[in-house]
Design a protein around this motif. Structure first.
Motif, short mmCIF file in Angstrom:
data_model
loop_
_atom_site.label_atom_id
_atom_site.label_comp_id
_atom_site.label_asym_id
_atom_site.label_seq_id
_atom_site.Cartn_x
_atom_site.Cartn_y
_atom_site.Cartn_z
N SER A 178 34.41 15.61 71.40
CA SER A 178 36.07 16.04 71.65
C SER A 178 36.87 15.55 70.45
O SER A 178 37.58 16.18 70.03
CB SER A 178 36.15 15.81 72.98
N PHE A 179 36.66 13.64 70.19
CA PHE A 179 37.83 13.19 69.26
C PHE A 179 37.54 13.53 67.87
O PHE A 179 38.87 13.31 67.24
CB PHE A 179 37.95 11.37 69.83
N ARG A 180 36.32 13.78 67.70
CA ARG A 180 35.92 14.28 65.91
C ARG A 180 37.12 15.84 65.73
O ARG A 180 37.23 15.65 64.69
CB ARG A 180 34.53 14.50 65.99
N MET A 181 37.20 16.69 67.34
CA MET A 181 37.75 17.72 66.46
C MET A 181 39.48 17.98 66.45
O MET A 181 39.92 18.20 66.03
CB MET A 181 37.59 18.77 67.92
N ILE A 182 39.39 16.25 67.12
CA ILE A 182 41.30 16.03 66.91
C ILE A 182 42.14 15.02 65.45
O ILE A 182 41.13 13.64 65.37
CB ILE A 182 42.05 15.03 68.10
N ASP A 183 42.45 16.01 64.85
CA ASP A 183 42.90 14.75 63.59
C ASP A 183 43.49 13.99 63.31
O ASP A 183 44.33 14.14 62.24
CB ASP A 183 42.30 16.65 62.67
N ASP A 184 44.77 13.95 64.39
CA ASP A 184 45.41 13.31 64.60
C ASP A 184 45.54 12.18 65.11
O ASP A 184 44.90 12.17 65.97
CB ASP A 184 46.88 13.97 65.29
N LEU A 208 36.64 4.04 72.80
CA LEU A 208 35.66 4.96 71.67
C LEU A 208 36.61 5.95 70.22
O LEU A 208 35.97 5.79 69.53
CB LEU A 208 34.37 5.98 72.15
N ALA A 209 37.64 6.00 71.53
CA ALA A 209 37.95 7.05 70.58
C ALA A 209 39.48 6.14 70.11
O ALA A 209 40.15 6.13 69.41
CB ALA A 209 38.13 8.10 70.79
N GLY A 210 40.51 4.78 71.04
CA GLY A 210 41.43 4.58 70.49
C GLY A 210 42.46 6.09 70.96
O GLY A 210 42.22 7.32 71.35
N GLY A 211 43.71 5.80 70.52
CA GLY A 211 45.04 6.59 70.53
C GLY A 211 45.65 6.39 72.36
O GLY A 211 45.07 5.78 73.28
N ARG A 212 45.86 7.07 72.49
CA ARG A 212 47.07 7.11 73.52
C ARG A 212 46.25 9.17 74.71
O ARG A 212 46.87 9.43 74.36
CB ARG A 212 48.92 8.26 72.88
#
Length: 245
Positions: A178-184, A208-212
């Protein structure tokens, strides 16, 4: 003796209750059967021999080991409970709705709760995009993602706001794909799943993805809740060993 007898009977009753309600194929349901048999066996030993015929040192060591296991279990369950009231935050860029079993082409109760929670959030936050995540498993006529998308559209969510990720087979794959689909990389993301699953899902996402990332707990009121909470503990242990937390 009485405490082992009572626990054994309760564990066996719960095993058959869960099996009749959710099917005896439920993952890790055998734990309740095993616990019931062990407790009844200990009750018999206590009645026949007045206790296990073991040296005092072994008994003390076993008692200490049991206390350690109980302490770890209670700590893990406390972590699980800490995520059960998560409500996310308004104005998220994306929500990732984690899949659960589909029966034929209809969502199971657990998945239905996730879909309804996602729809509620999307209605309140019209700029948010949903990524529905889940592949097609045994006995499912369509992917979990396709099922969720169809149900969300029935609830009035515009199709262009629903992205599908239909290749994943477990929580880790849900998150990664799913996070591969988020480019931001600065996007604010909410993880929508049932309340007992929120803590682990969010921790996996952050690792695994980090971020907010924040959790959004969908309710789950069922006789199966204790079973899922115990199963989730073992999920925490496994993901900890795997380095996903």
């Amino acid at each position: 003796m009485m405490i082992f007898l009572i626990l054994g009977i309760l564990f066996l009753i719960y095993y058959f209750l869960c099996g009749s309600y959710g099917g005896f194929h439920l993952s890790m349901l055998f734990l309740w059967l095993a616990a019931g048999i062990v407790c009844l066996a200990l009750a018999v030993v206590e009645f026949r021999f007045g206790g296990l015929p073991l040296p005092r040192g072994v008994k003390k060591g076993a008692a200490v080991a049991l206390l350690v296991v109980l302490a770890v279990f209670v700590t893990g369950e406390g972590m699980i409970v800490s995520g059960m009231g998560a409500s996310g935050e308004p104005g998220l860029d994306y929500i990732v709705v984690l899949g659960a079993a589909v029966r034929g082409n209809r969502p199971t109760r657990a998945l239905r709760h996730r879909i309804e929670k996602a729809a509620e959030y999307l209605e309140e936050n019209p700029e948010t995009v949903a990524i529905v995540s889940g592949g097609q498993g045994r006995g499912e006529e369509l992917s979990e993602a396709a099922c969720m998308k169809a149900e969300l559209e029935k609830m009035g969510i515009a199709p262009e706001r629903i992205w599908m990720e239909d290749q994943s087979g477990d929580t880790e794959e849900n998150i990664v794909n799913s996070f591969r689909m988020i480019d931001d990389p600065e996007a604010r993301v909410g993880i929508v799943t049932n309340n007992f699953h929120v803590f682990r899902a969010v921790r996996i996402a952050k690792t695994l993805a980090g971020g907010r990332i924040t959790g959004i707990a969908a309710p789950f009121r069922s006789v199966l809740l204790p079973h899922y909470m115990v199963r989730e503990f073992f999920g925490l242990v496994w993901d900890g060993i795997q380095g996903n937390l």
